[in-house]
Scaffold this active site. Structure first.
Site, PDB file in Angstrom:
ATOM      1  N   HIS A  45      36.314   8.333 -11.371  1.00 38.14           N
ATOM      2  CA  HIS A  45      37.641   8.126 -11.847  1.00 38.14           C
ATOM      3  C   HIS A  45      38.167   9.069 -12.840  1.00 38.14           C
ATOM      4  O   HIS A  45      37.236   9.685 -13.513  1.00 38.14           O
ATOM      5  CB  HIS A  45      38.028   6.568 -11.918  1.00 38.14           C
ATOM      6  CG  HIS A  45      37.837   5.842 -10.853  1.00 38.14           C
ATOM      7  ND1 HIS A  45      36.702   5.262 -10.428  1.00 38.14           N
ATOM      8  CD2 HIS A  45      39.006   5.249 -10.110  1.00 38.14           C
ATOM      9  CE1 HIS A  45      37.272   4.625  -9.225  1.00 38.14           C
ATOM     10  NE2 HIS A  45      38.357   4.711  -9.255  1.00 38.14           N
ATOM     11  N   LYS A 101      40.586   5.878 -17.212  1.00 37.88           N
ATOM     12  CA  LYS A 101      40.180   4.282 -16.529  1.00 37.88           C
ATOM     13  C   LYS A 101      39.396   3.734 -17.824  1.00 37.88           C
ATOM     14  O   LYS A 101      38.381   4.266 -18.316  1.00 37.88           O
ATOM     15  CB  LYS A 101      39.455   4.617 -15.394  1.00 37.88           C
ATOM     16  CG  LYS A 101      39.246   3.240 -14.596  1.00 37.88           C
ATOM     17  CD  LYS A 101      38.635   3.279 -13.342  1.00 37.88           C
ATOM     18  CE  LYS A 101      38.174   1.919 -12.308  1.00 37.88           C
ATOM     19  NZ  LYS A 101      39.758   1.316 -12.626  1.00 37.88           N
TER      20      LYS A 101
END
Length: 273
Positions: A159, A163
């Site tokens: 990600h 995040k």
């Protein structure tokens, strides 16, 4: 009749995406929008705040309870944070409004509280609302059942650098489903390896996280066998598919009986193999 919808957190990336797609859906009617408490966006038009290029005649509120009191909503769609989502679930339960939650990072205690609110109103909660990801989760479980314990299983996710939780909620869901399919438990999950770890223990399921750049979301399940390897991968290239899945869930959950549902319920996958 259009489903009367409230979108929370419209100043965020997912919130603004949900607002745009809900605006463009002929079977949804936007009746409310929220931002965080004390936000300067409060009182302004949601379409202008989310930079959609035109006003929507929907004023932004900085409290979901007040937004629901001002509009007769069928459903709230929420991608804020675990803490905020729990407060939003309470507001929905107090007013009899269905809820779709895409936030991740819930503690066991917070999840229990969400379940309690779901005894009052219908709630769809899933770490990933993408239709494609939820089909991958189902296929991963089927592969695990068929391949059995002779294959080593690893989950890898990637990600963007911003995040906050790791591993992702989707990776955790994949690991839990794989463990169930293989007759294993959470104790068989390994989240990090370092140093002299020794040989890989039988039955172990590895879960690893990568963070960097602007990666929207990638999840791969590896099945390592003797002489062969199977890889099952989902790559998201933008956030629209998460929002589209959430809006699909919103249409489905409005008017349902109280209960805690997930995307397998929305997609009609429960009980299917």
């Amino acid at each position: 009749m259009a489903t009367r919808t409230v979108i929370t957190g419209i100043t965020g990336r997912m919130g603004s995406t949900l607002l745009r797609l809900a605006r463009d859906a002929s079977d949804l009617q936007l009746v409310g929008a929220t931002a965080r408490p004390g936000s300067p966006a409060a009182g302004q038009d949601a379409g202008l705040v989310a930079r959609l290029g035109a006003a929507l005649d929907v004023a932004v509120a900085d409290d979901l309870g007040r937004a629901l009191d001002a509009a007769k909503a069928d459903v709230v769609v929420d991608f804020t944070s675990a803490e905020a989502s729990l407060a939003h679930a309470r507001a929905c339960a107090e007013r009899g409004v269905a809820l779709v939650v895409g936030s991740t990072g819930f503690t066991p205690e917070a999840h229990a509280a969400l379940q309690a609110h779901a005894k009052v109103v219908p709630i769809v909660a899933a770490p990933n609302m993408s239709v494609g990801v939820n089909l991958v989760i189902r296929m991963a479980a089927e592969l695990a059942r068929v391949l059995g314990p002779s294959f080593d299983v690893e989950v890898l996710e990637a990600h963007h650098r911003m995040k906050k939780d790791a591993p992702s909620g989707t990776a955790l869901r994949l690991a839990e489903v794989l463990a169930d399919a293989l007759g294993r438990t959470r104790e068989d999950l390994t989240f990090a390896r370092e140093g002299q770890t020794g040989a890989r223990p039988p039955g172990e399921i590895g879960v690893q996280a990568l963070r960097g750049g602007d990666v929207v979301g990638e999840h791969t399940v590896y099945f390592f066998g003797e002489g062969e390897r199977i890889e099952l991968t989902h790559r998201a290239t933008n956030r629209d598919q998460f929002a589209l899945g959430a809006l699909r869930a919103a249409r489905w959950v409005a008017g349902r009986a109280p209960g805690l549902y997930d995307m397998a319920d929305v997609l009609g996958l429960q009980g299917k193999t």
